[in-house]
Design an enzyme around this catalytic site. Structure first.
Site, PDB file in Angstrom:
ATOM      1  N   GLU A 232       0.846  -1.192   0.000  1.00 18.13           N
ATOM      2  CA  GLU A 232       0.000   0.000   0.000  1.00 18.13           C
ATOM      3  C   GLU A 232       0.885   1.246   0.000  1.00 18.13           C
ATOM      4  O   GLU A 232       1.999   1.232   0.541  1.00 18.13           O
ATOM      5  CB  GLU A 232      -0.891  -0.067   1.253  1.00 18.13           C
ATOM      6  CG  GLU A 232      -1.801   1.097   1.507  1.00 18.13           C
ATOM      7  CD  GLU A 232      -2.840   1.350   0.425  1.00 18.13           C
ATOM      8  OE1 GLU A 232      -2.452   1.480  -0.739  1.00 18.13           O
ATOM      9  OE2 GLU A 232      -4.032   1.452   0.776  1.00 18.13           O
ATOM     10  N   ASP A 233       0.399   2.318  -0.609  1.00 18.44           N
ATOM     11  CA  ASP A 233       1.185   3.555  -0.630  1.00 18.44           C
ATOM     12  C   ASP A 233       1.202   4.218   0.743  1.00 18.44           C
ATOM     13  O   ASP A 233       2.249   4.615   1.240  1.00 18.44           O
ATOM     14  CB  ASP A 233       0.681   4.527  -1.710  1.00 18.44           C
ATOM     15  CG  ASP A 233      -0.817   4.811  -1.619  1.00 18.44           C
ATOM     16  OD1 ASP A 233      -1.508   4.162  -0.812  1.00 18.44           O
ATOM     17  OD2 ASP A 233      -1.298   5.679  -2.369  1.00 18.44           O
TER      18      ASP A 233
ATOM     19  N   ASP B 248      -3.734   5.821   6.266  1.00 15.20           N
ATOM     20  CA  ASP B 248      -4.218   7.058   6.875  1.00 15.20           C
ATOM     21  C   ASP B 248      -5.218   6.676   7.971  1.00 15.20           C
ATOM     22  O   ASP B 248      -4.823   6.461   9.111  1.00 15.20           O
ATOM     23  CB  ASP B 248      -4.829   7.913   5.748  1.00 15.20           C
ATOM     24  CG  ASP B 248      -5.395   9.227   6.234  1.00 15.20           C
ATOM     25  OD1 ASP B 248      -4.763   9.859   7.083  1.00 15.20           O
ATOM     26  OD2 ASP B 248      -6.456   9.642   5.731  1.00 15.20           O
TER      27      ASP B 248
ATOM     28  N   LYS C   7       0.496   7.270   8.593  1.00 16.44           N
ATOM     29  CA  LYS C   7       0.135   8.442   9.410  1.00 16.44           C
ATOM     30  C   LYS C   7      -0.568   7.933  10.669  1.00 16.44           C
ATOM     31  O   LYS C   7      -1.805   7.859  10.691  1.00 16.44           O
ATOM     32  CB  LYS C   7      -0.855   9.335   8.647  1.00 16.44           C
ATOM     33  CG  LYS C   7      -0.366  10.011   7.387  1.00 16.44           C
ATOM     34  CD  LYS C   7      -1.547  10.815   6.801  1.00 16.44           C
ATOM     35  CE  LYS C   7      -1.277  11.437   5.472  1.00 16.44           C
ATOM     36  NZ  LYS C   7      -2.535  11.966   4.863  1.00 16.44           N
TER      37      LYS C   7
ATOM     38  N   PHE D  66      -1.831  16.299   4.343  1.00 24.09           N
ATOM     39  CA  PHE D  66      -2.176  15.729   3.041  1.00 24.09           C
ATOM     40  C   PHE D  66      -0.974  15.893   2.107  1.00 24.09           C
ATOM     41  O   PHE D  66      -0.388  16.971   2.015  1.00 24.09           O
ATOM     42  CB  PHE D  66      -3.400  16.424   2.440  1.00 24.09           C
ATOM     43  CG  PHE D  66      -3.836  15.792   1.157  1.00 24.09           C
ATOM     44  CD1 PHE D  66      -4.544  14.594   1.166  1.00 24.09           C
ATOM     45  CD2 PHE D  66      -3.517  16.369  -0.068  1.00 24.09           C
ATOM     46  CE1 PHE D  66      -4.923  13.987  -0.020  1.00 24.09           C
ATOM     47  CE2 PHE D  66      -3.891  15.758  -1.262  1.00 24.09           C
ATOM     48  CZ  PHE D  66      -4.602  14.573  -1.241  1.00 24.09           C
TER      49      PHE D  66
ATOM     50  N   ASP E 274      -2.035  11.021  -5.123  1.00 26.20           N
ATOM     51  CA  ASP E 274      -2.645  12.054  -5.967  1.00 26.20           C
ATOM     52  C   ASP E 274      -3.535  13.008  -5.196  1.00 26.20           C
ATOM     53  O   ASP E 274      -4.019  12.705  -4.100  1.00 26.20           O
ATOM     54  CB  ASP E 274      -3.514  11.390  -7.035  1.00 26.20           C
ATOM     55  CG  ASP E 274      -4.801  10.819  -6.438  1.00 26.20           C
ATOM     56  OD1 ASP E 274      -4.699   9.963  -5.532  1.00 26.20           O
ATOM     57  OD2 ASP E 274      -5.894  11.256  -6.848  1.00 26.20           O
TER      58      ASP E 274
HETATM   59  P1  IMP Z   1      -7.179   4.937   4.507  1.00 25.48           P
HETATM   60  O1  IMP Z   1      -8.233   3.915   4.169  1.00 25.48           O
HETATM   61  O2  IMP Z   1      -7.772   6.152   5.155  1.00 25.48           O
HETATM   62  O3  IMP Z   1      -6.031   4.376   5.314  1.00 25.48           O
HETATM   63  O4  IMP Z   1      -6.648   5.525   3.165  1.00 25.48           O
HETATM   64  C1  IMP Z   1      -5.884   4.823   2.320  1.00 25.48           C
HETATM   65  C2  IMP Z   1      -5.841   5.448   0.934  1.00 25.48           C
HETATM   66  O5  IMP Z   1      -6.179   6.837   0.917  1.00 25.48           O
HETATM   67  C3  IMP Z   1      -4.416   5.388   0.451  1.00 25.48           C
HETATM   68  O6  IMP Z   1      -4.208   4.185  -0.233  1.00 25.48           O
HETATM   69  C4  IMP Z   1      -4.313   6.573  -0.457  1.00 25.48           C
HETATM   70  O7  IMP Z   1      -4.653   6.196  -1.759  1.00 25.48           O
HETATM   71  C5  IMP Z   1      -5.303   7.562   0.087  1.00 25.48           C
HETATM   72  N1  IMP Z   1      -4.604   8.598   0.903  1.00 25.48           N
HETATM   73  C6  IMP Z   1      -4.444   8.630   2.239  1.00 25.48           C
HETATM   74  N2  IMP Z   1      -3.749   9.715   2.650  1.00 25.48           N
HETATM   75  C7  IMP Z   1      -3.445  10.397   1.515  1.00 25.48           C
HETATM   76  C8  IMP Z   1      -2.700  11.622   1.253  1.00 25.48           C
HETATM   77  O8  IMP Z   1      -2.170  12.314   2.143  1.00 25.48           O
HETATM   78  N3  IMP Z   1      -2.610  11.975  -0.061  1.00 25.48           N
HETATM   79  C9  IMP Z   1      -3.167  11.255  -1.087  1.00 25.48           C
HETATM   80  N4  IMP Z   1      -3.844  10.115  -0.884  1.00 25.48           N
HETATM   81  C10 IMP Z   1      -3.995   9.689   0.396  1.00 25.48           C
HETATM   82 MG    MG Z   2      -3.852   3.694  -2.037  1.00 30.40          MG
END
Ligand code: IMP
Ligand code: MG
Length: 178
Positions: A102-103, A106, A134, A155, A162
């Site tokens: 995963e990138d 969050d 994060k 962010f 993106d």
């Molecule tokens: P989560 O489900 O909230 O953990 O979000 C995961 C996905 O949200 C990641 O795979 C990203 O594609 C996107 N994401 C989370 N934080 C950022 C950010 O700071 N910039 C851009 N995309 C984000």
């Molecule tokens: Mg992602």
């Protein structure tokens, strides 16, 4: 470039590519040790992880199996809290060790959802390797097994990430200014 503009927003340089590649190299060393004898299936999570997957798999430089899946949860600059499965894992995962690539984690909602689903579908073990993490934004019980860099809640864009579809192809990572 110190500053970039994407649509209505301005971003400034935050993490240079070299720092990301160092962190990914350390993840690869650990994974090599841990995956010894496990015949793992690596699963890149599209779209954001494409650059990390290429960096990590080249750092591993070994004949591992790799596939991709796609989920989405983000709109604008925040998580919607709801995960959509756009492209499921196609391979037979029963009894296998999976490593999700995963990138960024969050809220953690995407990885919680995907891990649960793959375990329900019969995976023996699901590990999570995230280029970025994060921890302050986490909203579910998730501890990634391999993390490149730990970041504050800002962010960010670049190196796969993106804003409204833009900015994924930058090598460096930029942080939202305004
Ligand atoms: P989560 O489900 O909230 O953990 O979000 C995961 C996905 O949200 C990641 O795979 C990203 O594609 C996107 N994401 C989370 N934080 C950022 C950010 O700071 N910039 C851009 N995309 C984000
Ligand atoms: Mg992602």
């Amino acid at each position: 470039m110190d500053k970039i503009r994407l649509k209505d927003k301005e971003f400034s340089l935050f993490i240079p590519e070299a720092e990301i590649l160092d962190a990914v190299g350390r993840m690869a060393l650990q994974l090599k040790v841990d995956m010894e004898g496990k015949n793992p299936l690596f699963v890149g999570i599209l779209n954001g992880a494409f650059m990390f997957v290429a960096d990590l798999m080249r750092a591993l430089d070994a004949p591992y199996e790799l596939t991709f899946a796609r989920y989405s949860s983000y709109q604008d600059t925040a998580s919607t809290g709801k995960v959509n499965e756009i492209m499921p894992v196609r391979a037979d995962i029963r009894g296998r060790t999976l490593v999700l690539l995963e990138d960024i984690i969050d809220t953690g909602i995407t990885m919680c959802f995907v891990r649960r689903r793959l375990l329900d579908e019969g995976a023996a073990e699901v590990r999570i390797a995230s280029m970025l993490f994060k921890p302050d934004s986490l909203r579910c019980d998730l501890r990634p097994d391999y993390v490149g860099l730990v970041l504050p809640g800002d962010f960010i864009v670049g190196h796969g990430l993106d804003y409204e579809g833009l900015g994924r192809s930058y090598r460096d990572i930029y942080k939202l200014v305004r």
